[in-house]
Design a protein around this motif. Structure first.
Motif, short mmCIF file in Angstrom:
data_model
loop_
_atom_site.label_atom_id
_atom_site.label_comp_id
_atom_site.label_asym_id
_atom_site.label_seq_id
_atom_site.Cartn_x
_atom_site.Cartn_y
_atom_site.Cartn_z
N ASP A 97 0.83 -1.31 0.06
CA ASP A 97 -0.07 -0.09 0.02
C ASP A 97 0.75 1.40 0.06
O ASP A 97 1.56 1.31 0.80
CB ASP A 97 -0.77 0.09 1.15
N TYR A 142 0.08 5.31 0.07
CA TYR A 142 -0.98 6.29 -0.11
C TYR A 142 -0.71 7.39 1.00
O TYR A 142 0.30 7.28 1.77
CB TYR A 142 -2.29 5.54 0.43
N ASP A 151 -1.67 -1.66 -4.18
CA ASP A 151 -2.34 -0.37 -4.18
C ASP A 151 -1.88 0.89 -4.03
O ASP A 151 -1.03 1.24 -2.98
CB ASP A 151 -3.51 -0.49 -3.32
N TYR A 173 -2.79 5.07 -3.97
CA TYR A 173 -4.14 5.73 -3.90
C TYR A 173 -3.73 6.88 -3.01
O TYR A 173 -2.82 7.00 -1.95
CB TYR A 173 -5.24 4.93 -3.52
N ASP A 174 -4.52 7.96 -3.33
CA ASP A 174 -4.85 9.18 -2.35
C ASP A 174 -3.39 9.82 -2.26
O ASP A 174 -2.99 10.39 -1.25
CB ASP A 174 -5.12 8.62 -1.12
N ASN A 226 -3.95 -1.77 -8.34
CA ASN A 226 -5.06 -0.68 -8.42
C ASN A 226 -4.32 0.59 -8.24
O ASN A 226 -3.49 0.97 -7.29
CB ASN A 226 -6.04 -0.84 -7.07
N VAL A 227 -4.64 1.55 -9.16
CA VAL A 227 -4.16 2.82 -9.06
C VAL A 227 -5.42 3.98 -9.04
O VAL A 227 -6.05 4.10 -9.95
CB VAL A 227 -3.31 3.26 -10.12
N THR A 228 -5.57 4.31 -7.80
CA THR A 228 -6.83 4.99 -7.73
C THR A 228 -6.64 6.36 -6.79
O THR A 228 -5.74 6.44 -6.04
CB THR A 228 -7.82 4.16 -7.02
N ASN A 229 -7.60 7.38 -7.35
CA ASN A 229 -7.62 8.73 -6.44
C ASN A 229 -6.59 9.38 -6.12
O ASN A 229 -6.11 10.17 -4.94
CB ASN A 229 -8.30 8.51 -5.08
N ASN A 230 -5.58 9.43 -7.07
CA ASN A 230 -4.28 10.26 -7.16
C ASN A 230 -4.34 11.64 -7.93
O ASN A 230 -5.19 11.57 -8.83
CB ASN A 230 -3.12 9.44 -7.71
N ASP A 266 -10.41 6.78 -11.18
CA ASP A 266 -10.70 7.94 -10.30
C ASP A 266 -9.45 8.84 -9.88
O ASP A 266 -9.62 9.55 -8.90
CB ASP A 266 -11.56 7.55 -8.96
N ASN A 267 -8.58 8.92 -10.89
CA ASN A 267 -7.42 9.82 -10.48
C ASN A 267 -7.72 11.01 -11.17
O ASN A 267 -8.50 11.16 -12.38
CB ASN A 267 -6.25 9.07 -11.33
#
Length: 202
Positions: free
Chosen positions: A89, A91, A123, A125-126, A156-160, A192-193
């Motif tokens: 992780d 993040y 993951d 993310y963020d 998973n690459v998300t919300n960056n 969601d990036n």
């Protein structure tokens, strides 16, 4: 745990080449570094060069760190035979202005069918990425590459948030890049990036 530390003007802030199960890297500062000293495995955190059949990386968390004027941020290169990258992780980190290469980079293999697995989930993310200069061709702020066919894969690459300013750039810059030189990426999600090119041109 590695927490609350500052790593300035070091070729590698943290260098780990053994099997890992349960590592927490939190609230550290990496950088700055000097461009003329950048080469090879320069990074804030470098995990690589482990032994065949003994380089599984499990339950690693990199959270809430600051990377500024760095060579690379988090760099994982697993080319040991039959190695697994399990839960990983990354993040709530802040990456500001790489001077050499990717902010987050994972590489599987050397091209010799080592049997590396990205079991994951990996993951990312963020995180917040800000970049104001060119760092070379075909480099992504979040960068995954395979030189060995993956046995398994979950990424998973998300919300960056990824923002480019400055420019114009000589080479194309990428927010997120996957380069399957050997074998495909499967079971992979990029969602969601937020990417802002900053009208930098090229």
């Amino acid at each position: 745990d590695i927490t609350g530390s500052t790593f300035e003007y070091l070729f590698v802030g943290l260098y780990l080449r053994s099997e890992i199960d349960d590592l927490y890297v939190y609230d550290n500062t990496f950088g700055p570094f000097e461009l003329e000293d950048c080469t090879a495995a320069v990074a804030g955190i470098y995990i690589g060069d482990g032994s065949d059949d003994h380089f599984d990386l499990l339950n690693v968390v990199v959270r809430g760190n600051t990377f500024t004027e760095y060579g690379r941020g988090v760099y994982v290169w697993n080319y040991a035979n039959n190695a697994h990258i399990g839960s990983f992780d990354i993040y709530e980190n802040t990456f500001t202005n790489s001077i050499w290469s990717a902010a987050v980079r994972f590489i599987a293999g050397l091209g010799d069918d080592e049997g590396v697995s990205f079991d994951g989930p990996i993951d990312v993310y963020d995180n917040t990425f800000s970049q104001d200069s060119d760092v070379g061709a075909n480099v992504g702020m979040i960068d995954f590459r395979t030189y060995s066919e993956l046995q398994t894969c979950e990424i998973n690459v998300t919300n960056n948030d990824i923002t480019f300013t400055g420019g114009p750039y000589t080479d194309a810059m990428f927010g997120v890049i996957f380069l399957p030189y050997e074998g495909p990426f499967t079971n992979t999600t990029v969602a969601d990036n937020t990417l802002d090119g900053g009208n930098t041109g090229g």
